[in-house]
Design a protein around this motif. Structure first.
Motif, PDB file in Angstrom:
ATOM      1  N   GLU A  73      -7.099  -1.886  -9.493  1.00  0.00           N
ATOM      2  CA  GLU A  73      -8.315  -2.945  -9.912  1.00  0.00           C
ATOM      3  C   GLU A  73      -8.402  -4.004  -9.050  1.00  0.00           C
ATOM      4  N   GLY A  74      -7.724  -4.336  -7.832  1.00  0.00           N
ATOM      5  CA  GLY A  74      -7.740  -5.128  -6.959  1.00  0.00           C
ATOM      6  C   GLY A  74      -7.586  -6.684  -7.035  1.00  0.00           C
ATOM      7  N   THR A  75      -7.181  -6.901  -8.425  1.00  0.00           N
ATOM      8  CA  THR A  75      -6.575  -8.333  -8.703  1.00  0.00           C
ATOM      9  C   THR A  75      -5.968  -8.190  -9.894  1.00  0.00           C
ATOM     10  N   ARG A  76      -5.320  -9.266 -10.370  1.00  0.00           N
ATOM     11  CA  ARG A  76      -4.456  -9.131 -11.592  1.00  0.00           C
ATOM     12  C   ARG A  76      -5.455  -9.360 -13.136  1.00  0.00           C
ATOM     13  N   PHE A  77      -5.234  -8.800 -13.920  1.00  0.00           N
ATOM     14  CA  PHE A  77      -5.904  -8.723 -15.155  1.00  0.00           C
ATOM     15  C   PHE A  77      -5.944 -10.113 -15.711  1.00  0.00           C
ATOM     16  N   ARG A 118     -12.182  -3.095 -14.065  1.00  0.00           N
ATOM     17  CA  ARG A 118     -12.739  -1.703 -13.515  1.00  0.00           C
ATOM     18  C   ARG A 118     -11.926  -1.375 -12.373  1.00  0.00           C
ATOM     19  N   PRO A 119     -11.756   0.035 -12.202  1.00  0.00           N
ATOM     20  CA  PRO A 119     -10.919   0.242 -10.901  1.00  0.00           C
ATOM     21  C   PRO A 119     -11.672   0.365  -9.638  1.00  0.00           C
ATOM     22  N   LYS A 120     -11.331  -0.001  -8.663  1.00  0.00           N
ATOM     23  CA  LYS A 120     -11.787   0.332  -7.377  1.00  0.00           C
ATOM     24  C   LYS A 120     -11.643   1.466  -6.493  1.00  0.00           C
ATOM     25  N   ALA A 121     -12.533   2.519  -6.639  1.00  0.00           N
ATOM     26  CA  ALA A 121     -12.073   3.872  -6.186  1.00  0.00           C
ATOM     27  C   ALA A 121     -11.852   3.874  -4.785  1.00  0.00           C
ATOM     28  N   GLY A 122     -12.862   3.170  -3.837  1.00  0.00           N
ATOM     29  CA  GLY A 122     -12.988   3.161  -2.409  1.00  0.00           C
ATOM     30  C   GLY A 122     -11.576   3.317  -1.863  1.00  0.00           C
ATOM     31  N   GLY A 123     -10.593   2.172  -1.976  1.00  0.00           N
ATOM     32  CA  GLY A 123      -9.411   1.995  -1.334  1.00  0.00           C
ATOM     33  C   GLY A 123      -8.578   3.319  -1.612  1.00  0.00           C
ATOM     34  N   VAL A 124      -8.671   3.804  -2.926  1.00  0.00           N
ATOM     35  CA  VAL A 124      -7.465   5.018  -3.030  1.00  0.00           C
ATOM     36  C   VAL A 124      -8.099   6.074  -2.338  1.00  0.00           C
ATOM     37  N   ALA A 125      -9.453   6.221  -2.412  1.00  0.00           N
ATOM     38  CA  ALA A 125     -10.143   7.553  -1.531  1.00  0.00           C
ATOM     39  C   ALA A 125      -9.980   7.550  -0.172  1.00  0.00           C
ATOM     40  N   PHE A 126      -9.819   6.295   0.528  1.00  0.00           N
ATOM     41  CA  PHE A 126      -9.679   6.053   1.821  1.00  0.00           C
ATOM     42  C   PHE A 126      -8.250   6.497   2.196  1.00  0.00           C
ATOM     43  N   VAL A 127      -7.358   5.952   1.380  1.00  0.00           N
ATOM     44  CA  VAL A 127      -5.901   6.358   2.104  1.00  0.00           C
ATOM     45  C   VAL A 127      -5.659   7.650   1.683  1.00  0.00           C
ATOM     46  N   ILE A 128      -6.145   8.414   0.698  1.00  0.00           N
ATOM     47  CA  ILE A 128      -5.917   9.927   0.521  1.00  0.00           C
ATOM     48  C   ILE A 128      -6.549  10.769   1.810  1.00  0.00           C
ATOM     49  N   ASP A 129      -7.610  10.329   1.962  1.00  0.00           N
ATOM     50  CA  ASP A 129      -8.253  10.923   3.274  1.00  0.00           C
ATOM     51  C   ASP A 129      -7.656  10.551   4.565  1.00  0.00           C
ATOM     52  N   ALA A 130      -7.424   9.326   4.638  1.00  0.00           N
ATOM     53  CA  ALA A 130      -6.518   9.088   6.002  1.00  0.00           C
ATOM     54  C   ALA A 130      -5.157   9.750   5.892  1.00  0.00           C
ATOM     55  N   MET A 131      -4.603  10.064   4.806  1.00  0.00           N
ATOM     56  CA  MET A 131      -3.307  10.396   5.060  1.00  0.00           C
ATOM     57  C   MET A 131      -3.176  12.085   5.054  1.00  0.00           C
ATOM     58  N   GLY A 132      -4.387  12.762   4.529  1.00  0.00           N
ATOM     59  CA  GLY A 132      -4.474  14.146   4.698  1.00  0.00           C
ATOM     60  C   GLY A 132      -3.388  14.805   3.867  1.00  0.00           C
ATOM     61  N   ASP A 133      -2.808  15.739   4.637  1.00  0.00           N
ATOM     62  CA  ASP A 133      -1.726  16.757   3.868  1.00  0.00           C
ATOM     63  C   ASP A 133      -0.475  15.993   3.516  1.00  0.00           C
ATOM     64  N   ALA A 134      -0.344  14.975   4.463  1.00  0.00           N
ATOM     65  CA  ALA A 134       0.896  14.098   4.317  1.00  0.00           C
ATOM     66  C   ALA A 134       1.300  13.745   3.018  1.00  0.00           C
ATOM     67  N   ILE A 135       0.187  13.454   2.204  1.00  0.00           N
ATOM     68  CA  ILE A 135       0.461  13.095   1.059  1.00  0.00           C
ATOM     69  C   ILE A 135      -0.100  13.697  -0.080  1.00  0.00           C
ATOM     70  N   ARG A 136       0.768  14.491  -1.038  1.00  0.00           N
ATOM     71  CA  ARG A 136       0.214  15.435  -2.102  1.00  0.00           C
ATOM     72  C   ARG A 136      -0.097  15.105  -3.485  1.00  0.00           C
ATOM     73  N   HIS A 137       0.669  13.993  -3.716  1.00  0.00           N
ATOM     74  CA  HIS A 137       0.983  13.660  -5.271  1.00  0.00           C
ATOM     75  C   HIS A 137       0.663  12.015  -5.581  1.00  0.00           C
ATOM     76  N   MET A 138       0.257  11.755  -6.806  1.00  0.00           N
ATOM     77  CA  MET A 138      -0.162  10.478  -6.945  1.00  0.00           C
ATOM     78  C   MET A 138       0.931  10.096  -8.194  1.00  0.00           C
ATOM     79  N   LEU A 139       1.336   8.815  -8.154  1.00  0.00           N
ATOM     80  CA  LEU A 139       2.187   8.511  -9.222  1.00  0.00           C
ATOM     81  C   LEU A 139       1.347   7.626  -9.931  1.00  0.00           C
TER      82      LEU A 139
END
Length: 298
Positions: A182-186, A203-224
């Motif tokens: 969310e980028g900030t406290r509710f 509202r969730p801010k999807a851009g930061g999540v997308a960028f980390v997933i792309d930058a990490m590549g195959d090194a990260i395969r699971h979300m908690l």
């Protein structure tokens, strides 16, 4: 143990113990960091990095014990079985209080790799903790307003580059990357200002999540996917120590990151829309989970 003490004794005593624990761990951590900087051999520097994480995990472990000793807060946690310190994770969570961070550290410490998160650059100046976060490879980011980015669009690329450099380092470490999506406290005011479609979330801010997933590549395969609920209402750490937060409920679910959720978030419109739809669906489910939790505890 100490939870039966009157509040006027319990709160300052708990703060003293937490401070002592911090000093006793951060000072050797910083000294070892100085040694690590001057070592000429990468293998030795990497070994020092492992010891730094061990010190940090010891610090968090004792902090967790202190929370249990000084409060009667009931912790209801599900979904943490089967996690591994040998797997990398992206941790996404709703955000309501500064308690969220020690809560996540309490339930995940030594269950998953040491958790790191992106920090505002100003936090480097926090006594003891700022240098400790730096020593533990926490990335520091500058936060820019929309007005600043409009005047200086190059600032956005600097933050992306900093994120990419951090993720490149993380690719070679056992790591769990934390993201408050969310980028900030509710707060109710923020919820209303956003006209959020969710009952209990911004509202969730999807851009930061997308960028980390792309930058990490195959090194990260699971979300908690972590959902934190405070049935009595979110408060401060002082509220918890004073006994005003009687229960914390945390739900964790491990999700695979789909291959079609890796891509160019900024340059590919179709991918961006697909990724936003995925995150929004996760948020719909999280919102319903929070509503159900409140309904059960009513």
């Amino acid at each position: 143990m100490f939870a039966s003490l009157p509040v006027f004794l319990r709160v300052p005593l708990a703060c003293l113990f937490l401070l002592c624990n911090t000093v006793l761990h951060v000072l050797p951590l910083l000294l070892l960091t100085l040694v690590r900087i001057v070592l000429p051999v990468k293998a030795l520097r990497d070994a020092c990095g492992g010891v730094l994480v061990y010190i940090a995990e010891s610090w968090l472990s004792i902090n967790g014990w202190l929370w249990g000793a000084f409060t009667r807060t009931r912790w209801t946690v599900d979904g943490v079985d089967g996690l591994s310190v040998r797997d990398n994770y992206l941790v996404v969570c709703n955000h309501q209080s500064w308690i969220d961070i020690p809560a996540l550290q309490k339930i995940f410490n030594r269950r998953i790799p040491f958790m790191r998160f992106f920090l505002k650059s100003q936090l480097i100046w926090v006594p003891l903790l700022g240098p400790a976060w730096w020593a533990l490879d926490f990335p520091f980011m500058k936060r820019h307003s929309r007005e600043e980015l409009a005047r200086h669009p190059e600032l956005k690329s600097r933050d992306r580059d900093a994120t990419r450099r951090a993720c490149e380092k993380f690719r070679h470490l056992p790591v769990a990357i934390m993201n408050f999506t969310e980028g900030t406290r509710f707060t109710k005011a923020k919820h209303d200002a956003q006209n959020s479609p969710y009952r209990h979330l911004l509202r969730p801010k999807a851009g930061g999540v997308a960028f980390v997933i792309d930058a990490m590549g195959d090194a990260i395969r699971h979300m908690l996917d972590v959902t934190i609920v405070y049935p009595d209402g979110a408060g401060s750490m002082m509220d918890m120590l004073a006994g005003r937060i009687r229960e914390v409920r945390i739900h964790v679910r491990k999700l695979p990151i789909p291959e079609n959720m890796r891509g160019d978030y900024e340059g590919d419109t179709a991918f961006r829309e697909r990724f936003q739809a995925w995150i929004n669906e996760l948020w719909v489910e999280k919102d319903e989970r929070i509503a159900q939790t409140f309904a059960r505890t009513a």
